[in-house]
Design a protein around this motif. Sequence first.
Motif, PDB file in Angstrom:
ATOM      1  N   ARG A   1       0.824  -1.210   0.000  1.00  0.00           N
ATOM      2  CA  ARG A   1       0.000   0.000   0.000  1.00  0.00           C
ATOM      3  C   ARG A   1       0.863   1.268   0.000  1.00  0.00           C
ATOM      4  O   ARG A   1       0.607   2.215  -0.759  1.00  0.00           O
TER       5      ARG A   1
ATOM      6  N   GLN B   1       1.219   4.230  -2.959  1.00  0.00           N
ATOM      7  CA  GLN B   1       1.043   5.664  -2.709  1.00  0.00           C
ATOM      8  C   GLN B   1       2.236   6.471  -3.208  1.00  0.00           C
ATOM      9  O   GLN B   1       2.078   7.576  -3.737  1.00  0.00           O
ATOM     10  N   LYS B   2       3.403   5.956  -3.033  1.00  0.00           N
ATOM     11  CA  LYS B   2       4.606   6.695  -3.415  1.00  0.00           C
ATOM     12  C   LYS B   2       4.946   6.570  -4.898  1.00  0.00           C
ATOM     13  O   LYS B   2       5.808   7.313  -5.396  1.00  0.00           O
TER      14      LYS B   2
END
Length: 217
Positions: free
Chosen positions: A181, A185-186
Amino acid sequence: MTLKKGGPPFVSETVTAWSGSPSCASVAEVRPSRASLSRPPPGRVRRARRRSKALTLAIGARFPTSSTARWPADGTDGKPARVFPVSPEKQHALAARMRALGVREEDLEEHFVRSGGKGGQNVNKVSTCVVLRHRPSGVIVKCQRERSQALNRFLARRDLLDKLEARARGVAEAAAAERARIRRQKRRRSRRAKEKLLAAKRALSAKKALRRAPEVE
């Protein structure tokens, strides 16, 4: 040799001590020793020894207790593990799993209780059910699948290792999902993903503009 009625044969030896008349003669009965009467023939002894040796080999093959059939010694204390009535291969496999998970016999708390259900007198009157608790983790298992207490002890250890492996697998899967996760996101979006996102925002803005009240001039 004289045969006595109702008893073993014995040798009668007459010893005469003359003191002037034949009436002074005394008779001494010499009986053989008890060991000489109860000693079996040599052939029967050899046959009994051969049968005893064959029985010992058969029992040793069914329930091996030699050092080769024992589990490998624990590297921490060098104490050999327990031996259960299963094949040596299963015992070695269980010992390998215990070493891989860091489970020692000293960390196990074992209780025996009465089993329930079918099984007759052996189940209802003998404590064949095994309750096993792993002190460091607090995991408890209960096994009463077999009529034998020794076999239930082996199966309880296998069930305990299954639970510990499932718990370790669940923790590892949760950690892997969290890492995935954060990685998503990054991660930088591609050009096409950005265009889709902007198009969706423009469509939503146009829909909201249609919902506004008309302006009065």
